[in-house]
Design an enzyme around this catalytic site. Structure first.
Site, PDB file in Angstrom:
ATOM      1  N   THR B  61       0.840  -1.203   0.000  1.00 23.88           N
ATOM      2  CA  THR B  61       0.000   0.000   0.000  1.00 23.88           C
ATOM      3  C   THR B  61       0.876   1.254   0.000  1.00 23.88           C
ATOM      4  O   THR B  61       0.675   2.177  -0.797  1.00 23.88           O
ATOM      5  CB  THR B  61      -0.943  -0.009   1.219  1.00 23.88           C
ATOM      6  N   ARG B 111      -2.264   5.504   7.272  1.00 25.66           N
ATOM      7  CA  ARG B 111      -2.528   4.181   7.874  1.00 25.66           C
ATOM      8  C   ARG B 111      -2.307   4.320   9.373  1.00 25.66           C
ATOM      9  O   ARG B 111      -1.298   4.887   9.809  1.00 25.66           O
ATOM     10  CB  ARG B 111      -1.605   3.115   7.305  1.00 25.66           C
ATOM     11  N   HIS B 139     -10.101  -0.884   4.731  1.00 31.17           N
ATOM     12  CA  HIS B 139      -8.999  -0.572   3.816  1.00 31.17           C
ATOM     13  C   HIS B 139      -9.659  -0.277   2.464  1.00 31.17           C
ATOM     14  O   HIS B 139      -9.607  -1.080   1.534  1.00 31.17           O
ATOM     15  CB  HIS B 139      -8.072  -1.791   3.734  1.00 31.17           C
TER      16      HIS B 139
END
Lengths: 157, 315
Positions: B61, B111, B139
């Site tokens: 990510t 995050r 997510h």
């Protein structure tokens, strides 16, 4: 035997009536106890399992010398829809019909320990959306859902 | 009204529950373009500054958000080491976010280990916040690349039968993908996991409210039959640390393993997906078969995140 025979009427305060029998303690958890304790004149009278013409048996709470907040009244009504709230001023009774809230702020803790609203560092205002048709409240931040009946377990002062 | 639903300009991407089908399809269109003609996007974010605040480890990510921003010419402010942000020194997330906003960033990709952190961040700062993982909650950008993978491989998402296997309770990719897929027509979902790792109640509530057909498959003996009916099998890691009883983990890990034996029951067109990293739940033997979609899935992280940047900051 009406509860009036057990406890006299009050001239000033709040009567929370038609609480389902044996649920008064759970209702008390929803009332901001810190606010109550600030006033030395306040007395709390709890009647449990008294006869009720409408429901057979019921609990009643009288907050002598205290008017519970309308927000708390709405929260109680959400969990126990049969409840009625009467504000008493100089013996005069105002029957208050709380409107069900769309949002609950501040009074209920999220059950998810890892939710940001349980962070000790951050000034997060606890907030839940009320899903009226579903019988749940949902954390605005982390989406955790709580049944209406479990709200008293998560009430914070 | 339709335009409003499609437009992501200046929007936060906090939860897949906020998505609409036109918006998701617009992301797909732009991702297609980013795959076809990536040069069209080079320099399109020049003069923009993107902060990457990663308070939890990340490989795919982080790198895809980073590479996408660099490819498009944005300045990247990487805040990957929690020490840099003082969060490990006891600074609040609020203060950290305000500090980053003060650097004049145009977007914050974040995050964070706390559930709900992205929603909170979106309320705290004025610039768009992109949720790159909020604890075990969601997510959402992963769900876009997951759904994009299905759409690329199958042409359409409508009418598909999708199984989710593994730790569905603590996985953040599963709720987001469930929410995104619930926007499509006649999608059927099967949640294959022991009761302790089943989907969270709020995910089920969402599906009931959307009228999506789903069931929970909790008996191991039923797994081969269900796998045989699927179009897509989305596998997640069984997270050892979540099991109250370690022997339960040892007992279950074999039963929730996707290998050639299990796939002998599958339709030839079944696609196996995995957000990666994998541990034991997905046998490397599967890699060489047409069922293996997961590396292609991971590769779509880049075009999908380019599409998001484009729609949020450029466009």
């Amino acid at each position: 035997m009406e509860e009036g025979l057990l406890v006299r009427k009050i001239d000033w305060g709040t009567v929370i009536d038609h609480i389902p029998a044996w649920r008064a303690d759970r209702v008390l958890r929803l009332i901001d106890a810190e606010q109550l304790a600030k006033d030395p004149e306040v007395s709390v009278i709890v009647l449990k399992n008294v006869p009720s013409r409408k429901y057979g048996r019921k609990d009643v709470i009288k907050l002598y010398h205290h008017h519970m907040s309308r927000t708390d009244a709405a929260l109680v009504k959400l969990i126990y829809p049969t409840v009625t709230v009467n504000y008493i001023r100089d013996w005069k009774v105002e029957k208050y019909q709380p409107e069900l809230p769309d949002v609950i702020e501040g009074r209920v803790r999220c059950p998810e320990v890892t939710c940001i609203s349980n962070s000790k560092r951050d000034p997060v205002v606890r907030r839940f959306r009320v899903l009226k048709e579903d019988g749940y409240i949902q954390c605005y931040y982390c989406d955790a859902i709580v049944e209406f009946s479990s709200i008293p377990d998560l009430a914070v002062a | 009204m339709g335009e409003v639903l499609v437009s992501l300009k200046g929007a936060d991407v906090v939860s897949s529950k906020d998505f609409t089908r036109p918006m998701v399809e617009r992301v797909f269109e732009v991702a297609d373009e980013a795959l076809r003609s990536p040069e069209r996007f080079s320099g399109s974010l020049s003069g923009k500054r993107v902060a990457l605040l990663f308070v939890e480890p990340s490989t795919r990510t982080y790198s895809s958000f980073h590479v996408a921003a660099r490819k498009m010419g944005a300045d990247v402010l990487p805040l990957v080491d929690p020490e840099m942000t003082s969060l490990t020194k006891g600074e609040s997330l609020y203060d950290t976010l305000k500090m980053i906003e003060g650097y004049g960033v145009d977007c914050i990709v974040m995050r964070h280990p706390a559930r709900g952190a992205a929603r909170y961040a979106a309320d705290v700062v004025r610039v768009p916040v992109i949720n790159a993982g909020s604890g075990s909650q969601e997510h959402p950008t992963q769900s876009l690349l997951d759904a994009y993978t299905i759409r690329r491989k199958r042409g359409s998402i409508d009418g598909l039968r999708i199984g989710f296997l593994g730790d569905l309770r603590f996985s953040r990719t599963v709720p987001s993908l469930v929410y995104t897929l619930s926007l499509f027509k006649d999608v059927t979902m099967h949640f294959i996991a022991p009761p302790a790792l089943q989907v969270r109640p709020e995910v089920e509530l969402h599906l009931r409210k959307r009228g999506v057909s789903y069931d929970k498959v909790e008996k191991q003996s039923e797994i081969p039959r269900v796998v045989g009916e699927l179009d897509v099998l989305y596998v997640t890691r069984l997270q050892k640390e979540r099991f109250p009883d370690p022997s339960e983990y040892e007992r279950l890990k074999g039963s929730y393993r996707v290998d050639m034996e299990l796939l002998s029951n599958a339709r030839p067109t079944l696609g196996v997906m995995h957000p990666l990293p994998r541990v034991d739940e997905l046998d490397p033997e599967v890699d060489g078969t047409p069922h293996a979609w997961y590396f292609e899935q991971a590769s779509y992280g880049l075009p999908v995140r380019m599409a998001l940047y484009h729609l949020i900051l450029g466009g």
